[in-house]
Enzyme design. Structure first.
Site, PDB file in Angstrom:
ATOM      1  NE  ARG A  63     -56.395 -26.031 -24.529  1.00 56.46           N
ATOM      2  CZ  ARG A  63     -56.158 -26.828 -25.567  1.00 56.46           C
ATOM      3  NH1 ARG A  63     -55.731 -28.068 -25.384  1.00 56.46           N
ATOM      4  NH2 ARG A  63     -56.349 -26.398 -26.796  1.00 56.46           N
ATOM      5  CE1 TYR A 117     -64.732 -28.914  -0.077  1.00 55.91           C
ATOM      6  CE2 TYR A 117     -65.000 -29.834  -2.264  1.00 55.91           C
ATOM      7  CZ  TYR A 117     -65.025 -28.748  -1.406  1.00 55.91           C
ATOM      8  OH  TYR A 117     -65.353 -27.512  -1.889  1.00 55.91           O
ATOM      9  CG  ASP A 182     -58.469 -34.139  -0.530  1.00 58.93           C
ATOM     10  OD1 ASP A 182     -57.667 -33.392   0.051  1.00 58.93           O
ATOM     11  OD2 ASP A 182     -59.496 -33.725  -1.115  1.00 58.93           O
ATOM     12  CE  LYS A 207     -60.601 -25.100   0.067  1.00 63.65           C
ATOM     13  NZ  LYS A 207     -61.047 -26.482   0.075  1.00 63.65           N
TER      14      LYS A 207
HETATM   15  C1  LIG Z   1     -61.799 -27.306  -0.810  1.00 65.71           C
HETATM   16  C2  LIG Z   1     -61.497 -28.745  -0.899  1.00 65.71           C
HETATM   17  C3  LIG Z   1     -61.563 -29.425  -2.126  1.00 65.71           C
HETATM   18  C4  LIG Z   1     -61.986 -28.747  -3.419  1.00 65.71           C
HETATM   19  O1  LIG Z   1     -61.052 -27.780  -3.803  1.00 65.71           O
HETATM   20  P1  LIG Z   1     -61.435 -26.453  -4.668  1.00 65.71           P
HETATM   21  O2  LIG Z   1     -60.128 -25.774  -4.775  1.00 65.71           O
HETATM   22  O3  LIG Z   1     -62.463 -25.713  -3.888  1.00 65.71           O
HETATM   23  O4  LIG Z   1     -61.994 -26.921  -5.969  1.00 65.71           O
HETATM   24  C5  LIG Z   1     -61.230 -30.772  -2.134  1.00 65.71           C
HETATM   25  N1  LIG Z   1     -60.870 -31.420  -1.018  1.00 65.71           N
HETATM   26  C6  LIG Z   1     -60.813 -30.804   0.184  1.00 65.71           C
HETATM   27  C7  LIG Z   1     -60.419 -31.571   1.389  1.00 65.71           C
HETATM   28  C8  LIG Z   1     -61.127 -29.443   0.281  1.00 65.71           C
HETATM   29  O5  LIG Z   1     -61.079 -28.837   1.471  1.00 65.71           O
END
Ligand SMILES: *Cc1c(COP(=O)(O)O)cnc(C)c1O
Length: 386
Positions: A63, A117, A182, A207
């Site tokens: 951790r 998101y 983001d 993603k």
């Molecule tokens: C999927 C997504 C998230 C969240 O990510 P997780 O890995 O599902 O927790 C945040 N921002 C964007 C733009 C996303 O597509």
């Protein structure tokens, strides 16, 4: 500095040749031998305060530090032109750590630009991490800033409209307040927010970075003392990334430029075809007509990416028919994998978003994969006409 494609293949692997390896080892130890009480204690102290592992010292406990995770972080940081990166168990865990760090610094007020998101929108709206949110248009950020504002938070391209926000303009309006971007949809291949003045770059690595729909992870590329703050938060809250997941992400980085460019080429053709269809009233794609009013393609983004949303003249009913009628394309949430995925933001991913900020019921979001564009177009056509 080497070119981005070369960095993608080699970053975080500099020491492998000396180790006699081509591929990074996966270190699965949850605990590590301590050389003696003093040095073990010092390493513990360093790592729990957000320091990096001192070479030759014990990582103490998974951790606190993991070498496989650190390799992926080094690779991602190089691709984002960042001082460093901190990886988390999911994208939402990464976003949570960023917000918690703002709260911990006594600056819990967040100025945020919609759309975001769905999970981020509801986390900020709920405020249960102790944040207070002011939603602002990009042009009204300066007025929204208060003495306790800890972050300006944006997403570009935004989910699911592919709206582009001018990062440099936001940074100028934010003044001394750090800007978090983001950048999940852009990936470091198409955009580097730090080059435009951002302090934090957030990716849902689930993603494009993972890229094969088989890992859930998040990562924050950051500047300066934010790295230690985020690592401290990760140690304390425990939202660590598993080393096997980190290995897959680090492997994913190597093909990220190739995958993103190939999917983008495919998406361009799909977006053009959609724009010519009578059933489609609007195509949300940075290269589609009227979708880049600020001229950010070329200046901020190196390409439009592979996410395409579109609105259907037949509204919700037609959207439901298309989502249910595609055969090669799969009806599923998430994005950025090799396979094409389509989903309905208003009913699914953006369900928690309040109605006034929710996408229209006529809109479908399409993550264009690596299939042949002609096959994807034929699939969409049979779903539209069927
Ligand atoms: C999927 C997504 C998230 C969240 O990510 P997780 O890995 O599902 O927790 C945040 N921002 C964007 C733009 C996303 O597509």
């Amino acid at each position: 500095m080497t070119s981005a494609d070369t960095t993608a293949v080699h970053a975080g692997r500099d020491d492998l040749r000396a180790l006699g390896l081509v591929v990074p080892p996966i270190d699965l130890s949850s605990t590590y031998p301590l050389p003696d009480i003093d040095r073990g204690g010092e390493s513990y102290e360093n790592l729990t305060h957000g320091g990096q592992l001192v070479p030759g010292e014990s990582p103490v406990y998974l951790r606190l530090w993991n070498p496989t995770v650190a390799r992926f972080e080094a690779g991602l940081a190089a691709m984002e032109h960042a001082d460093g990166a901190v990886a988390f168990a999911s994208g939402m865990a990464a976003i949570t750590a960023v917000l918690q760090s703002a709260v911990a610094a006594g600056t819990p007020h967040i100025v945020a630009v919609r759309p975001l998101y769905g999970g981020t929108d509801s986390l900020l709206s709920a405020g249960f991490l102790g944040t207070k949110v002011t939603w602002a248009e990009p042009g009204a950020i300066a007025e929204a800033i208060q003495p306790d504002t800890g972050l300006v938070y944006i997403e570009t391209p935004a989910n699911p409209t592919m709206d582009l926000t001018d990062i440099e303009a936001v940074v100028a309006a934010a003044g001394d307040v750090p800007v978090a971007v983001d950048s999940t949809f852009a990936t470091p291949v198409l955009q580097n927010p730090i080059d435009h003045g951002a302090t934090l770059v957030i990716h849902s690595a689930t993603k494009y970075i993972g890229g094969h729909s088989d890992v859930v992870a998040g990562v924050v590329a950051a500047q300066g003392d934010w790295l230690a703050r985020l690592r401290t938060m990760r140690v304390l809250t425990g939202a660590v990334l598993h080393p096997e997941a980190a290995f897959l992400l680090h492997r994913g980085l190597q093909t990220l430029p190739v995958r993103v460019r190939a999917a983008q080429e495919c998406a361009r053709q799909v977006a053009q075809w959609l724009a010519g269809r009578d059933e489609v009233t609007q195509v949300f794609y940075p290269e589609a007509a009227g979708r880049d009013p600020l001229g950010l393609l070329g200046r901020q983004m190196r390409g439009p990416g592979a996410m395409v949303s579109f609105a259907l003249a037949g509204g919700y009913a037609q959207a439901a028919k298309v989502a249910g009628g595609v055969k090669i394309i799969q009806h599923a949430v998430s994005l950025g994998g090799t396979e094409s995925l389509i989903q309905h933001p208003a009913a699914v991913t953006h369900r928690p978003v309040p109605p006034e900020a929710r996408p229209a019921a006529s809109v479908l979001r399409f993550s264009v994969g690596l299939e042949d564009p002609a096959d994807l177009i034929a699939d969409l056509q049979q779903a539209l006409e069927g």
